[in-house]
Motif scaffolding. Structure first.
Motif, short mmCIF file in Angstrom:
data_model
loop_
_atom_site.label_atom_id
_atom_site.label_comp_id
_atom_site.label_asym_id
_atom_site.label_seq_id
_atom_site.Cartn_x
_atom_site.Cartn_y
_atom_site.Cartn_z
N PRO A 150 60.34 41.38 31.15
CA PRO A 150 59.09 40.67 30.83
C PRO A 150 57.91 41.60 31.05
N ALA A 151 56.96 41.52 30.16
CA ALA A 151 55.81 42.41 30.25
C ALA A 151 55.10 42.18 31.58
N PRO A 152 54.84 43.24 32.31
CA PRO A 152 54.08 43.05 33.54
C PRO A 152 52.68 42.58 33.18
N THR A 153 52.09 41.82 34.05
CA THR A 153 50.77 41.29 33.72
C THR A 153 49.74 41.79 34.71
N PRO A 154 49.64 43.12 34.84
CA PRO A 154 48.61 43.61 35.74
C PRO A 154 47.26 43.31 35.12
N THR A 155 46.37 42.77 35.90
CA THR A 155 45.07 42.46 35.34
C THR A 155 44.18 43.69 35.48
N LYS A 156 43.27 43.83 34.53
CA LYS A 156 42.34 44.95 34.59
C LYS A 156 41.18 44.63 35.53
N ARG A 157 41.14 43.40 35.99
CA ARG A 157 40.02 43.00 36.83
C ARG A 157 40.10 43.67 38.21
N ALA A 158 38.94 43.94 38.74
CA ALA A 158 38.87 44.58 40.06
C ALA A 158 39.32 43.60 41.13
N THR A 159 39.84 44.13 42.23
CA THR A 159 40.13 43.31 43.39
C THR A 159 38.79 42.91 44.02
N LEU A 160 38.63 41.62 44.28
CA LEU A 160 37.35 41.13 44.79
C LEU A 160 37.53 40.53 46.17
N LYS A 161 36.55 40.77 47.02
CA LYS A 161 36.53 40.11 48.31
C LYS A 161 35.09 39.85 48.70
N ARG A 162 34.95 39.23 49.85
CA ARG A 162 33.62 38.85 50.31
C ARG A 162 32.65 40.03 50.23
N GLY A 163 31.46 39.76 49.68
CA GLY A 163 30.45 40.82 49.55
C GLY A 163 30.37 41.35 48.13
N ALA A 164 31.42 41.09 47.30
CA ALA A 164 31.40 41.57 45.91
C ALA A 164 30.35 40.82 45.10
N LYS A 165 29.85 41.50 44.07
CA LYS A 165 28.83 40.90 43.21
C LYS A 165 29.09 41.28 41.77
N GLY A 166 28.57 40.48 40.85
CA GLY A 166 28.58 40.90 39.45
C GLY A 166 29.41 40.02 38.53
N ALA A 167 29.68 40.60 37.34
CA ALA A 167 30.30 39.84 36.25
C ALA A 167 31.69 39.32 36.63
N ASP A 168 32.49 40.16 37.32
CA ASP A 168 33.83 39.71 37.70
C ASP A 168 33.75 38.53 38.66
N VAL A 169 32.76 38.55 39.55
CA VAL A 169 32.60 37.43 40.48
C VAL A 169 32.21 36.17 39.72
N ARG A 170 31.31 36.34 38.72
CA ARG A 170 30.94 35.17 37.90
C ARG A 170 32.17 34.58 37.22
N ILE A 178 33.55 26.55 40.66
CA ILE A 178 32.49 26.39 41.66
C ILE A 178 31.18 26.93 41.10
N GLU A 179 30.13 26.81 41.86
CA GLU A 179 28.82 27.28 41.41
C GLU A 179 28.87 28.77 41.05
N VAL A 180 28.31 29.11 39.89
CA VAL A 180 28.37 30.48 39.40
C VAL A 180 27.07 31.20 39.74
N ASP A 181 27.11 32.03 40.79
CA ASP A 181 25.91 32.81 41.13
C ASP A 181 26.20 34.31 41.19
N GLY A 182 27.45 34.69 40.94
CA GLY A 182 27.78 36.13 40.88
C GLY A 182 27.85 36.81 42.24
N VAL A 183 27.83 36.01 43.32
CA VAL A 183 27.90 36.60 44.66
C VAL A 183 29.11 36.00 45.40
N PHE A 184 30.00 36.88 45.86
CA PHE A 184 31.22 36.44 46.56
C PHE A 184 30.85 36.20 48.03
N GLY A 185 30.48 34.96 48.34
CA GLY A 185 30.10 34.61 49.71
C GLY A 185 31.12 33.68 50.33
#
Ligand SMILES: [Zn+2]
Length: 217
Positions: A150-170, A178-185
């Motif tokens: 089966p095709a592996p499904t690695p995502t191109k998305r960055a690993t995100l954790k608290r403190g991350a910001k930006g489009a991937d967080v949105r 949940i509320e979309v503010d682009g800040v991983f709080g």
């Protein structure tokens, strides 16, 4: 007593063998030798699946000449935050997975064998983990010689954790509903933990490949 290797580890071994067909296997191992048998090493089949003993550890030989650099194999496994990982030992250091001590951080390893010739991977002792045959993150991905896998499904998305910001967080917040503010709080982290628990993933509040995969399904 009958014994076998954990299916998760035989999957990893076949991925590594396909990736580097000519790799040296001199320091490979899975079933404990007599020296191991006196210890509680995961190379001993001490995990029981019915009456069958399951070996929940695998050693992969360090062979940088062939491309199979054990340090790189370790780093790619760690970066994937794979919930099956119990611990990894490599080059005088040990690192626990999400359920262990100081998760995902290398600590000094004082065992007799410094693990400079192979990387050791132990998987968790529950069947849902040790027999989970999903592809592992391997340097360079799955070799194309496995068209039926089966095709592996690695995502191109960055690993995100608290403190991350930006489009991937949105994007993450939209997926979580949940509320979309682009800040991983704190709220985002709480929602991530809830989603991880719901999907049976390791609950660490960090959005790695498996969490992305679970959320986008
Ligand atoms: Zn080992």
């Amino acid at each position: 007593m009958a014994h076998r290797i954990a299916k998760a580890l035989s999957k990893l071994r076949s991925q590594v063998n396909s990736r580097w067909p000519d790799r040296n296997k001199a320091s490979d191992g899975w079933i404990g030798d007599t020296a191991h048998q006196a210890t509680n090493s995961d190379h001993n089949p001490h995990v029981k699946d019915g009456t069958t003993g399951v070996v929940t550890a695998l050693d992969i030989t360090h062979d940088p000449k062939s491309g199979c650099d054990a340090g790189v194999v370790a780093e790619v496994l760690i970066a994937s935050r794979d919930p099956r990982i119990k611990y990894i030992i490599w080059n005088h250091q040990i690192l626990a997975g999400d359920a262990g001590q100081s998760p995902w951080k290398w600590r000094g390893y004082q065992g007799k064998n410094p693990h400079t010739r192979h990387v050791h991977l132990s998987v968790k002792a529950t069947k849902a983990m040790y027999d989970d045959e999903r592809p592992w993150a391997v340097p360079g991905g799955v070799a194309p010689s496995q068209p039926s896998a089966p095709a592996p499904t690695p995502t191109k998305r960055a690993t995100l954790k608290r403190g991350a910001k930006g489009a991937d967080v949105r994007h993450l917040q939209k997926l979580l509903g949940i509320e979309v503010d682009g800040v991983f709080g704190a709220d985002t982290e709480a929602a991530v933990r809830k989603a991880q628990a719901k999907h049976g993933l390791g609950v660490d509040g960090v959005v790695g490949p498996y969490t992305w995969e679970a959320l986008t399904k």
